[in-house]
Design a protein around this motif. Structure first.
Motif, short mmCIF file in Angstrom:
data_model
loop_
_atom_site.label_atom_id
_atom_site.label_comp_id
_atom_site.label_asym_id
_atom_site.label_seq_id
_atom_site.Cartn_x
_atom_site.Cartn_y
_atom_site.Cartn_z
N THR A 196 102.62 -46.87 12.81
CA THR A 196 103.78 -46.00 12.64
C THR A 196 103.97 -45.11 13.85
OG1 THR A 196 104.76 -44.21 11.34
CG2 THR A 196 102.36 -44.30 11.42
N ASN A 197 105.21 -45.01 14.28
CA ASN A 197 105.58 -44.05 15.31
C ASN A 197 106.34 -42.88 14.69
OD1 ASN A 197 104.55 -45.37 17.58
ND2 ASN A 197 106.30 -46.74 17.65
N ASN A 198 106.47 -42.91 13.39
CA ASN A 198 107.25 -41.90 12.69
C ASN A 198 106.35 -40.71 12.39
OD1 ASN A 198 108.76 -40.33 10.94
ND2 ASN A 198 109.72 -42.11 9.96
N PHE A 199 106.73 -39.54 12.88
CA PHE A 199 105.91 -38.34 12.72
C PHE A 199 105.70 -37.99 11.26
CE2 PHE A 199 105.99 -33.66 12.18
CZ PHE A 199 104.74 -33.38 12.74
N ALA A 215 97.99 -35.65 12.40
CA ALA A 215 97.63 -36.14 13.73
C ALA A 215 97.12 -37.57 13.68
CB ALA A 215 96.57 -35.23 14.35
N SER A 216 96.30 -37.88 12.71
CA SER A 216 95.72 -39.22 12.60
C SER A 216 96.78 -40.26 12.29
CB SER A 216 94.62 -39.23 11.54
OG SER A 216 93.57 -38.36 11.89
N ARG A 217 97.71 -39.93 11.40
CA ARG A 217 98.80 -40.86 11.10
C ARG A 217 99.65 -41.12 12.34
NH1 ARG A 217 99.50 -37.77 6.30
NH2 ARG A 217 101.43 -36.90 7.15
N PHE A 218 99.84 -40.09 13.13
CA PHE A 218 100.64 -40.24 14.36
C PHE A 218 99.97 -41.19 15.34
CE2 PHE A 218 101.48 -38.67 18.73
CZ PHE A 218 102.83 -38.98 18.80
N GLU A 238 92.07 -27.16 3.05
CA GLU A 238 93.34 -27.85 2.80
C GLU A 238 94.21 -27.86 4.05
OE1 GLU A 238 97.24 -27.54 -0.18
OE2 GLU A 238 95.53 -26.19 -0.44
N SER A 239 94.28 -26.74 4.76
CA SER A 239 95.09 -26.66 5.98
C SER A 239 94.51 -27.53 7.08
CB SER A 239 95.18 -25.20 6.46
OG SER A 239 95.83 -24.39 5.50
N PHE A 240 93.19 -27.52 7.18
CA PHE A 240 92.53 -28.38 8.18
C PHE A 240 92.86 -29.85 7.92
CE2 PHE A 240 89.00 -30.97 9.64
CZ PHE A 240 88.79 -30.49 10.93
N GLU A 241 92.75 -30.27 6.67
CA GLU A 241 93.05 -31.66 6.33
C GLU A 241 94.50 -31.99 6.62
OE1 GLU A 241 90.96 -34.07 5.41
OE2 GLU A 241 89.35 -32.60 5.73
N LEU A 242 95.41 -31.06 6.36
CA LEU A 242 96.83 -31.30 6.64
C LEU A 242 97.04 -31.60 8.11
CD1 LEU A 242 99.84 -29.19 5.38
CD2 LEU A 242 99.64 -29.80 7.78
N VAL A 243 96.49 -30.75 8.99
CA VAL A 243 96.69 -30.91 10.44
C VAL A 243 96.14 -32.25 10.91
CG1 VAL A 243 96.00 -30.06 12.72
CG2 VAL A 243 96.75 -28.44 10.95
N LYS A 258 89.13 -40.32 10.48
CA LYS A 258 90.43 -40.70 9.93
C LYS A 258 91.09 -41.85 10.70
CE LYS A 258 91.37 -36.06 8.13
NZ LYS A 258 91.39 -36.40 6.70
N THR A 259 90.86 -41.93 12.01
CA THR A 259 91.50 -42.97 12.82
C THR A 259 90.60 -44.17 13.07
OG1 THR A 259 90.76 -42.01 14.93
CG2 THR A 259 92.87 -41.23 14.04
N LYS A 260 89.27 -44.00 12.84
CA LYS A 260 88.29 -45.03 13.15
C LYS A 260 88.30 -45.37 14.65
CE LYS A 260 87.34 -45.18 8.82
NZ LYS A 260 86.14 -44.42 8.33
#
Length: 379
Positions: A374-377, A366-369, A357-362, A103-105
């Protein structure tokens, strides 16, 4: 490849991932060698405690896995993943690292805590050795439901000498500092010289990461982001009594030791020890802890789970402060039976869609963070 499929692959053939290099789609898993610089003694203001008996060869010389995208998009930063207490192998975490890498590469380093995973001797998983330990503990302490073969080795060691908890954490942080030095010197086989790093930390790994960031030795962590999963609270807010973690006797002795005897050494000025004590109890070095989290709220975030009986949300509030806990952390529930030790269980086929689904959510959060845009949670 989704979580359930990847985890099934691991469970069916965990030995496959032990080879020097394993390819998964556009991600490669490589293993790196490491030699730890062991500290044989610990100085308190009352005595010098020798830990020479802990010079276990597996803890000194070991390997650690590194997940890397074959087509790296972000080579500027890597992620160090820190695991939980009393883990004997990486099987639970391979899918976590794979997902973060995908997800983060970015490169993801799975680094073992001292005396954990492949840094512990095989005897600690040997039934004969554990039966002998069980007999000894039963004779000394009596039978108790919290005692199990799974927590026998670590419980015996921490009950015998609670200082090992602090010492192993100190050794782990020194090992990570050495790892960073290897990278910064351009001597790492898979990570570039100018690579910075962030931390994904679970359970006791989050406790260790918070201590590291508060101390910030040699400014190593000045720009590191920390994502916490199922952790983040003060030590005294944790409920470590678990058949999968440590037994009641060891946990009670740890709590007593670090709440009284270890705390009595407050005249010491070692920055690591101060940071450690600041995370033991919300009243210890409150100003230091409060100041750190207030100034660095933009680079700390995470997710806690409502059915987690080991790491509480109230403990997180004590550690990082009410405002940061509520603004930067999600407190959620999954729609299936789970636990702190197994947030994504694999023993229920009919629950697999909900678990995936829950795994992907977590790991989406985390990856977006971790992404620099973006610094926005909640972004």
């Amino acid at each position: 490849m989704n979580y359930s499929n990847f985890q099934t692959l691991i469970n069916q053939n965990p030995e496959k991932l032990q080879s020097e290099s394993t390819q998964f789609d556009e991600i490669v898993l490589n293993w790196c060698n490491f030699e730890s610089d062991i500290i044989p003694e610990y100085q308190t203001n009352k005595e010098t405690i020798s830990l020479l008996s802990d010079e276990i060869i597996e803890n000194k010389i070991f390997r650690y896995p590194v997940f890397s995208p074959t087509n790296k998009i972000d080579e500027s930063r890597a992620i160090i993943l820190l695991h939980g207490l009393n883990e004997r192998n990486w099987n639970k975490y391979y899918s976590w690292a794979y997902s973060l890498c995908q997800k983060t590469k970015r490169t993801v380093i799975l680094f073992p805590l001292a005396f954990h995973i492949n840094r512990s001797p095989q005897s600690w998983s040997n039934p004969r050795y554990l039966e002998k330990l069980y007999s000894i503990r039963k004779t000394i302490l009596g039978p108790d439901r919290s005692v199990s073969y799974a927590n026998m080795a670590i419980s015996s060691r921490l009950w015998e000498n609670p200082l090992r908890f602090f010492h192993s954490g100190k050794q782990t942080l020194q090992d990570i500092e050495k790892l960073i030095g290897i990278i910064q010197d351009g001597k790492h086989s898979y990570i570039g010289k100018n690579t910075g790093f962030d931390i994904f930390a679970y359970s006791i790994g989050a406790f260790l990461a918070e201590i590291a960031l508060i101390e910030n030795k040699n400014n190593l962590y000045s720009d590191s982001k920390l994502f916490i999963f199922c952790g983040g609270g003060t030590f005294n807010s944790m409920s470590g009594n678990s058949r999968s973690i440590i037994d009641r006797f060891a946990f009670e002795k740890l709590t007593s030791y670090y709440s009284s005897q270890f705390k009595a050494n407050d005249t010491l000025t070692d920055p690591l020890e101060v940071s450690f004590k600041a995370m033991i109890d919300e009243n210890n070095f409150r100003d230091i802890r409060k100041s750190f989290f207030s100034k660095n709220s933009h680079r700390i975030s995470g997710i806690l789970l409502k059915k987690d009986k080991v790491m509480s949300y109230s403990g997180l509030e004590q550690a990082v402060g009410y405002e940061l806990a509520h603004s930067n952390f999600q407190y959620i529930d999954f729609g299936y039976d789970y636990s702190h030790e197994q947030p994504f269980p694999q023993n229920s086929n009919d629950q697999r869609p909900a678990i995936d689904e829950s795994f992907e959510l977590v790991f989406d959060v985390a990856s977006r963070f971790f992404k620099p845009m973006t610094n926005n949670f909640m972004a």
